[in-house]
Scaffold this motif. Structure first.
Motif, short mmCIF file in Angstrom:
data_model
loop_
_atom_site.label_atom_id
_atom_site.label_comp_id
_atom_site.label_asym_id
_atom_site.label_seq_id
_atom_site.Cartn_x
_atom_site.Cartn_y
_atom_site.Cartn_z
N UNK A 1 41.35 32.22 33.77
CA UNK A 1 41.12 31.33 32.96
C UNK A 1 41.61 31.61 32.04
N UNK A 2 41.33 33.03 31.09
CA UNK A 2 41.63 33.17 29.88
C UNK A 2 43.57 33.09 29.31
N UNK B 1 34.93 31.60 45.99
CA UNK B 1 35.45 30.24 46.83
C UNK B 1 37.04 31.24 46.38
N UNK B 2 37.31 31.75 45.19
CA UNK B 2 39.00 33.01 45.68
C UNK B 2 38.88 33.99 45.69
N UNK B 3 37.78 34.32 45.87
CA UNK B 3 37.79 35.65 45.95
C UNK B 3 37.87 36.61 45.68
N UNK B 4 37.90 36.38 44.38
CA UNK B 4 37.62 37.93 42.60
C UNK B 4 36.71 37.76 42.21
N UNK C 1 42.11 42.61 40.54
CA UNK C 1 39.59 42.85 40.87
C UNK C 1 39.80 44.55 41.10
N UNK C 2 39.20 45.30 40.50
CA UNK C 2 39.30 45.98 40.17
C UNK C 2 37.87 46.56 40.72
N UNK D 1 30.13 31.79 41.59
CA UNK D 1 30.49 30.82 42.88
C UNK D 1 31.65 30.63 42.96
N UNK D 2 32.66 30.23 42.14
CA UNK D 2 33.56 30.11 41.78
C UNK D 2 34.86 31.64 42.06
N UNK D 3 34.06 32.29 41.57
CA UNK D 3 34.86 33.37 41.92
C UNK D 3 34.67 33.87 43.41
#
Length: 105
Positions: free
Chosen positions: A81-82, A69-72, A96-97, A65-67
């Motif tokens: 995050x790491x 929202x961020x388009x990732x 993002x490949x 869901x968060x990905x």
């Protein structure tokens, strides 16, 4: 009688660039000095390995869901995050490949 062929690895080594330039200077001392340009040696690409993380479906859905929202991708979100935690992440791993999927699948 068999003919013995010389292996390519048995050949004499090539002279170094400096030796060739020194020989050219000796042959014609009036030749202006030259600087040998050696091409840079390309670095071997770093191997890519898999990283498999098992988690509860609720965790996976929250990351997804968060990905979205961020388009990732989920991977890109986790790598960012790491990196925010101070872990060195290779620049290629931050991208993002993931292959684009056709809509309706």
């Amino acid at each position: 009688m068999a003919i013995k062929l010389k292996k390519l690895t048995d050949e004499a080594p090539r002279p170094a660039v400096q030796e060739i330039l020194a020989a050219a200077r000796e042959a014609d001392p009036t030749t202006p000095p030259v600087r040998a340009k050696t091409p840079p040696i390309p670095a071997a690409p770093e191997p890519v390995v898999g990283l498999n993380i098992r988690c509860r479906i609720s965790t996976s859905e929250a990351i997804a869901w968060h990905a979205a929202q961020e388009g990732k991708s989920m991977k890109a979100l986790v790598m960012h995050a790491l990196a925010e935690k101070g872990i060195h992440i290779a620049p290629d791993d931050m991208e993002d490949r993931s292959p684009s999927r056709r809509k309706g699948r």
